[in-house]
Enzyme design. Sequence first.
Site, PDB file in Angstrom:
ATOM      1  CD  GLU A 155      -2.600   1.390   2.479  1.00 62.31           C
ATOM      2  OE1 GLU A 155      -2.498   0.418   3.199  1.00 62.31           O
ATOM      3  OE2 GLU A 155      -3.509   2.184   2.459  1.00 62.31           O
ATOM      4  CD  GLU A 161      -0.241   8.328   7.210  1.00 54.41           C
ATOM      5  OE1 GLU A 161      -0.505   7.112   7.646  1.00 54.41           O
ATOM      6  OE2 GLU A 161      -1.254   8.857   6.555  1.00 54.41           O
ATOM      7  CG  ASP A 188      -5.897   4.796   1.629  1.00 50.64           C
ATOM      8  OD1 ASP A 188      -6.587   5.865   1.218  1.00 50.64           O
ATOM      9  OD2 ASP A 188      -5.796   4.324   2.738  1.00 50.64           O
ATOM     10  CG  HIS A 191      -2.481   7.265   1.713  1.00 47.47           C
ATOM     11  ND1 HIS A 191      -2.221   7.827   2.823  1.00 47.47           N
ATOM     12  CD2 HIS A 191      -2.645   6.124   2.363  1.00 47.47           C
ATOM     13  CE1 HIS A 191      -2.257   7.133   3.807  1.00 47.47           C
ATOM     14  NE2 HIS A 191      -2.779   6.088   3.577  1.00 47.47           N
ATOM     15  CG  HIS A 214      -7.514   0.901   2.142  1.00 46.29           C
ATOM     16  ND1 HIS A 214      -6.496   1.026   2.848  1.00 46.29           N
ATOM     17  CD2 HIS A 214      -8.228  -0.330   2.721  1.00 46.29           C
ATOM     18  CE1 HIS A 214      -6.376  -0.101   3.843  1.00 46.29           C
ATOM     19  NE2 HIS A 214      -7.447  -0.835   3.608  1.00 46.29           N
ATOM     20  NE  ARG A 220      -6.836   7.589   6.264  1.00 49.00           N
ATOM     21  CZ  ARG A 220      -5.650   7.074   6.409  1.00 49.00           C
ATOM     22  NH1 ARG A 220      -4.671   7.398   7.250  1.00 49.00           N
ATOM     23  NH2 ARG A 220      -5.338   5.903   5.772  1.00 49.00           N
ATOM     24  CD  GLU A 249      -6.926   2.431   6.286  1.00 46.29           C
ATOM     25  OE1 GLU A 249      -6.207   1.552   6.848  1.00 46.29           O
ATOM     26  OE2 GLU A 249      -6.229   3.204   5.444  1.00 46.29           O
TER      27      GLU A 249
HETATM   28  C1  LER Z   1      -3.190   1.924   6.053  1.00 44.87           C
HETATM   29  O1  LER Z   1      -3.890   1.217   5.391  1.00 44.87           O
HETATM   30  C2  LER Z   1      -2.988   3.334   5.790  1.00 44.87           C
HETATM   31  O2  LER Z   1      -3.728   4.027   5.075  1.00 44.87           O
HETATM   32  C3  LER Z   1      -2.015   4.193   6.341  1.00 44.87           C
HETATM   33  O3  LER Z   1      -2.412   5.469   6.504  1.00 44.87           O
HETATM   34  C4  LER Z   1      -1.326   3.822   7.523  1.00 44.87           C
HETATM   35  O4  LER Z   1      -0.895   2.564   7.649  1.00 44.87           O
HETATM   36 MN    MN Z   2      -5.184   2.527   3.885  1.00 45.47          MN
END
Ligand code: LER
Ligand code: MN
Length: 272
Positions: A155, A161, A188, A191, A214, A220, A249
Site C-alpha cells: 500500500e 507518514e 488508498d 493517500h 481503500h 479521511r 478506512e
Molecule cells: C493503512 O491502510 C494506511 O492507509 C496508512 O495511512 C497507515 O498505515
Molecule cells: Mn489505507
Amino acid sequence: MFDLSVSLSPIKSPFSPLLFSGDLEEGLMNVSRLGYSGVDLSLLDSAVLDQDWIIGKTGSLNLKVYTIATGQTYYNDGYSLYSAEADKREKAVARINSHIDFASRLGAMVIIGGVRGKITAGSEHERLSLEQEGRQAICQCLKHAEDKDVTLLLEPINRYETNIFNTLEEGLSFIEEVGSDNLKLLPDVFHMNIEERSIEESILRCRSHIGFVHFADSNRQAPGFGHIDFGKILSTLEKIKYNNAVGLEILPKPDDFSAAKQAISYLKKFKG
Ligand code: LER
Ligand code: MN
C-alpha cells in the site's frame, strides 16, 4: 456497486481511521446491521488472538474478512520492515508471518502498509542499504505468503507518514521487479489524493496489479464528508473490471456508527 467492507480493530490504536476500535464485537454487529458484506481487521499480533472467536463471529454474521492490516506493529510497538535495527525488522517479519497464518485460515489478504515504517538514514549509502534490508524483509514475508497461498498487498502511503513508496508508480515498479503473483497493489484514495497527479489515471495504469482498494474522503472521513469525486473513481474501478470489495478506512467522525452509516449510504447512491 461493489461490495463494501470497513476497517475495525479489537484494540485501541494510535492509528486512528478505524471504527469501533477496542470493541470488535460491537463493530461486527453494527456493520453487519448496516449491510456491509465484510470487514478489514487491523491487528497487532495474530499469534496471540482468539482466532476461533473471530472466525466464528464473522461467520455467524455472514461477514467476510477481506484483509488484515498490520500497521499497529509499527504504530503501537515501533517494529518495522525498514527499521535501522535488525531485531526490530525481525520482529516485524515475525508479526507479518503470524498474520499470514491467520489470513490463510480466513481466506484474507495481508497489507504491507504502515508496517514498513520510515527509513531513517544519515547518508545516501545508509539509505540504499536500508532499502535493501527492507526489500529482503518483504521478500521473507512473501516467501511465507507463497507457501500459505496468501496475497500480500503493498500500500503506497503519503509522504507525511512514510518515505517508502508514496505513489502507485513506486509500488508498481517494486512489484514488477519482485515478480511474484502473491504481491499486489492496494491503492488508498486518501493517500492518492495527496500524491497522485490523477487518481483515475494512476488506477488505470496499475489496473492488472490491484488486489484491494481503500476509500476515505479527502479529510479521511466517510465518503461524502470531503471533496473527493467518488463517482469518477467508482467508474474507473468498473472500467478496469475490479472485482473485489471496496474497503472503508475512515475516522470515527462524528462517531463510529454515523461514519459507518454515512459511508455505505453515500456510496450506495452510485449503484447503477
Ligand atoms: C493503512 O491502510 C494506511 O492507509 C496508512 O495511512 C497507515 O498505515
Ligand atoms: Mn489505507
